[in-house]
Scaffold this active site. Structure first.
Site, PDB file in Angstrom:
ATOM      1  NE  ARG A  42     -24.656  -9.944 -18.783  1.00  0.00           N
ATOM      2  CZ  ARG A  42     -24.350  -9.288 -17.670  1.00  0.00           C
ATOM      3  NH1 ARG A  42     -24.054  -7.995 -17.733  1.00  0.00           N
ATOM      4  NH2 ARG A  42     -24.324  -9.898 -16.502  1.00  0.00           N
ATOM      5  CD  GLU A  75     -17.816  -8.138 -21.457  1.00  0.00           C
ATOM      6  OE1 GLU A  75     -17.411  -8.445 -20.308  1.00  0.00           O
ATOM      7  OE2 GLU A  75     -18.837  -7.461 -21.655  1.00  0.00           O
ATOM      8  CG  HIS A  77     -18.318  -6.019 -17.735  1.00  0.00           C
ATOM      9  ND1 HIS A  77     -18.815  -7.089 -18.433  1.00  0.00           N
ATOM     10  CD2 HIS A  77     -19.248  -5.736 -16.790  1.00  0.00           C
ATOM     11  CE1 HIS A  77     -19.992  -7.438 -17.941  1.00  0.00           C
ATOM     12  NE2 HIS A  77     -20.267  -6.625 -16.943  1.00  0.00           N
TER      13      HIS A  77
END
Length: 314
Positions: free
Chosen positions: A229, A258, A277
């Site tokens: 994270r 994000e 991601h």
């Protein structure tokens, strides 16, 4: 009588349709309804929800909710924003997810091990120069977080010949991997990691764990891979250590915000590789089978799948 469950997610309509279709195809006597299609009366009787990046507030509108099945492994937003709710939270524990993550960890570890970022810079500068090659057994890889994802990744790295150590909250045991825990153990792993891989869950204890002090413990020229994270790393401290030359490179797949804002300084750093991601996306096919199995077992036996420990955050 057909049981009704709800699907709640801040994802595209196309993605939502794919998930609902895949899971519904494996269910008998259970109907999945999108949250937006629920009537006020239906909301009062929903016991189970399937969630994919949901708006936590919507879950509070389901008074009889017993448990939720997350399609992602990360559930920290639900834990932090809904601390007093009584329903259980079940995170995605698809074995395929661990294999996918391990594949990404090995791939990007080799990317750093074989100095690919430096070769890319040399290409851009039209420099023809061979760099020294470190033997696999001499490349020290440290893994933070030895849960299912971390332990699987550690084993794959060992199979590829790397020297692997690991750290976790609770002392783990992995063949061929020296494992540590506690504050002293963290320091040991940091000080002997040429490449540090973060696979930690985000909790109060892990937020900014990789701060200025802990980053300074890494060996000169070390690199970092963050597949956990974004908030695990202090971005400003990371950039400072990269710019000073203490750290060599960072492969970042997760960020505090994000998508990563276009004005974020990380974009401009030649010592940072940015990924959107993608290290371990949930596999719709295998995850749908797991979700359907959990749902059918609950409605047949009343048994809730293994839920997270809210005090730990995972």
């Amino acid at each position: 009588m057909t049981k009704q469950i709800v699907f709640i997610g801040q994802i595209s309509d196309k993605e939502k349709t794919v998930w609902i279709t895949c899971i519904q195809a494996q269910l008998t006597g259970v109907s999945i309804i999108a949250y937006e299609a629920l009537s006020p009366e239906q909301k009062l009787n929903i016991e189970v929800a399937i969630v994919a990046n949901p708006d936590p507030k919507q879950l509070t509108e389901l008074p009889k909710l017993v448990w939720i099945q997350s399609l992602w492994a990360g559930v920290e937003r639900l834990v932090s924003e809904l601390p007093n709710t009584k329903f259980d939270i079940v995170r995605m524990e698809d074995p395929n997810l661990a294999e996918t993550m391990a594949e990404a960890v090995v791939a990007w570890t080799f990317y750093l091990h074989r100095d690919m970022p430096k070769y890319l810079q040399q290409q851009r500068q039209k420099i023809w120069r061979e760099l020294d090659l470190v033997e696999l057994k001499d490349r020290r890889i440290g893994i933070l977080g030895l849960g299912v994802l971390g332990s699987t990744s550690a084993k794959k790295l060992r199979l590829n010949g790397f020297n692997v150590t690991g750290w976790s909250r609770k002392l783990a045991s992995i063949e061929g991997v020296q494992c540590f825990n506690g504050k002293d153990g963290l320091q040991k792993v940091l000080t002997q990691s040429d490449i540090l891989v973060s696979l930690l869950p985000l909790t109060h204890e892990t937020q900014h764990l990789l701060n200025d002090h802990n980053l300074s413990l890494l060996p000169q020229g070390a690199s970092i891979i963050n597949f956990s994270r974004g908030k695990v790393i202090d971005e400003k401290a990371l950039l400072s250590h990269l710019e000073s030359g203490h750290l060599n490179h960072a492969v970042l797949d997760v960020f505090k915000i994000e998508p990563l804002p276009v004005d974020n300084a990380l974009w401009e750093s030649p010592k940072v590789t940015i990924l959107p991601h993608i290290s371990a996306p949930t596999n719709t096919r295998t995850a749908s089978k797991l979700v359907a199995k959990n749902l059918l077992n609950y409605f047949d036996t009343g048994e809730i799948p293994n839920a997270i420990d809210r005090t730990k955050g995972y």
